[in-house]
Design an enzyme around this catalytic site. Structure first.
Site, mmCIF file in Angstrom:
data_model
loop_
_atom_site.group_PDB
_atom_site.id
_atom_site.type_symbol
_atom_site.label_atom_id
_atom_site.label_comp_id
_atom_site.label_asym_id
_atom_site.label_seq_id
_atom_site.Cartn_x
_atom_site.Cartn_y
_atom_site.Cartn_z
ATOM 1 N N GLY A 16 -7.813 -19.109 -63.250
ATOM 2 C CA GLY A 16 -7.173 -18.138 -62.374
ATOM 3 C C GLY A 16 -8.078 -17.510 -61.337
ATOM 4 N N THR A 18 -8.371 -18.168 -58.137
ATOM 5 C CA THR A 18 -7.631 -17.871 -56.908
ATOM 6 C C THR A 18 -6.666 -16.724 -57.126
ATOM 7 O OG1 THR A 18 -7.810 -20.189 -56.220
ATOM 8 C CG2 THR A 18 -6.136 -18.851 -55.132
ATOM 9 N N LEU A 19 -5.999 -16.719 -58.246
ATOM 10 C CA LEU A 19 -5.077 -15.633 -58.593
ATOM 11 C C LEU A 19 -5.785 -14.284 -58.518
ATOM 12 C CD1 LEU A 19 -2.218 -14.918 -59.934
ATOM 13 C CD2 LEU A 19 -3.489 -14.911 -62.086
ATOM 14 N N LYS A 39 -13.313 -20.262 -49.309
ATOM 15 C CA LYS A 39 -13.447 -21.193 -50.444
ATOM 16 C C LYS A 39 -14.181 -22.392 -49.867
ATOM 17 C CE LYS A 39 -10.930 -23.601 -54.113
ATOM 18 N NZ LYS A 39 -11.591 -22.952 -55.242
ATOM 19 N N ASP A 56 -5.033 -23.398 -52.945
ATOM 20 C CA ASP A 56 -5.829 -22.199 -53.254
ATOM 21 C C ASP A 56 -6.387 -21.582 -51.972
ATOM 22 O OD1 ASP A 56 -5.321 -22.713 -55.896
ATOM 23 O OD2 ASP A 56 -7.322 -23.474 -56.355
ATOM 24 N N HIS A 208 0.008 -12.304 -68.323
ATOM 25 C CA HIS A 208 0.633 -13.541 -67.850
ATOM 26 C C HIS A 208 1.799 -13.153 -66.944
ATOM 27 C CE1 HIS A 208 1.444 -17.834 -67.976
ATOM 28 N NE2 HIS A 208 2.716 -17.547 -68.123
#
Length: 230
Positions: A16, A18-19, A39, A56, A208
């Protein structure tokens, strides 16, 4: 030049990064800070009319308040979703930490209040036979934010990664617990163990999330420790 720059690393691939990176950017946006992201390497890109694009990197581009071209956000795009150095070899390219650091420095020249550099995979992802992606934040002297994928094995993965970060002479600015597996056994016990063993601040505990947006993630992120210590 960006006032605060952080390298976002993960305990593994698919934890996760990028999240959490988009959540960090959105949390900064909501504070009225200008944000930018890069990135530098992305494997797993799709061919489009505009060229290779990585989902991403596109998310980072969208979440940042300073709008850069795709090529600035993701200067090294590789098509197959495999280890970057292998994907580069297949494409007849060679990855080099000094060049990647220089590309990041170009984005760091943006007049941003807050910047994230998102890594690829885990801390020791190879670039070539002698360098790993960890050499990039070492060259940039960038503090690290670690994304911990909360799943079986995360305690060992986290402690080993933190040990490597410190050994590389970098500062762990904070960490984020991302609930990668919704049904993880003994989640709270694992989290408490990590909290007791890590001296860096916990920046957020992200559950989540079904509706994955930067705004939803930002609700669980606390930027205060990052803004106070620089």
């Amino acid at each position: 030049m960006a006032k605060r720059t952080f390298f976002v690393a993960g305990t593994d691939t698919d934890v996760g990064k990028t999240l959490i990176s988009t959540g960090l950017l959105e949390a900064a946006n909501q504070r009225g800070l200008s944000t930018v992201a890069v990135k530098p390497i992305a494997a797993g890109c799709e061919q489009t009319e505009a060229g290779l694009r990585n989902s991403d990197a596109l998310q980072l581009q969208q979440a940042a308040s300073i709008k850069l071209s795709y090529e600035q956000v993701n200067p090294i795009s590789l098509e197959p979703p495999i280890a970057p150095h292998i994907a580069a070899q297949q494409a007849g390219r060679r990855l080099d930490a000094d060049r990647i650091a220089a590309l990041c420095r170009g984005v760091m020249m943006q007049p941003a209040d807050f910047m994230v550099i998102e890594g690829a995979g885990g801390w020791r992802v190879p670039l070539n036979h002698r360098q790993t992606l960890a050499d990039v934040p070492k060259l940039l002297h960038t503090p690290v934010i670690l994304v911990v994928g909360m799943k079986l094995g995360c305690i060992s993965h986290t402690l080993l990664t933190v040990e490597a970060i410190v050994k590389d002479g970098l500062r762990l600015a904070g960490w984020v617990a991302n609930r990668a597996e919704p049904q993880m056994s003994c989640y709270s016990e694992n989290l408490e163990t990590l909290k007791s063993m890590l001296s860096a601040p916990l920046l957020g505990e992200v559950p989540h999330i079904e509706d994955i947006t930067a705004q939803n993630v930002a609700k669980y992120i606390d930027l205060a420790p990052l803004l106070a210590d620089q």
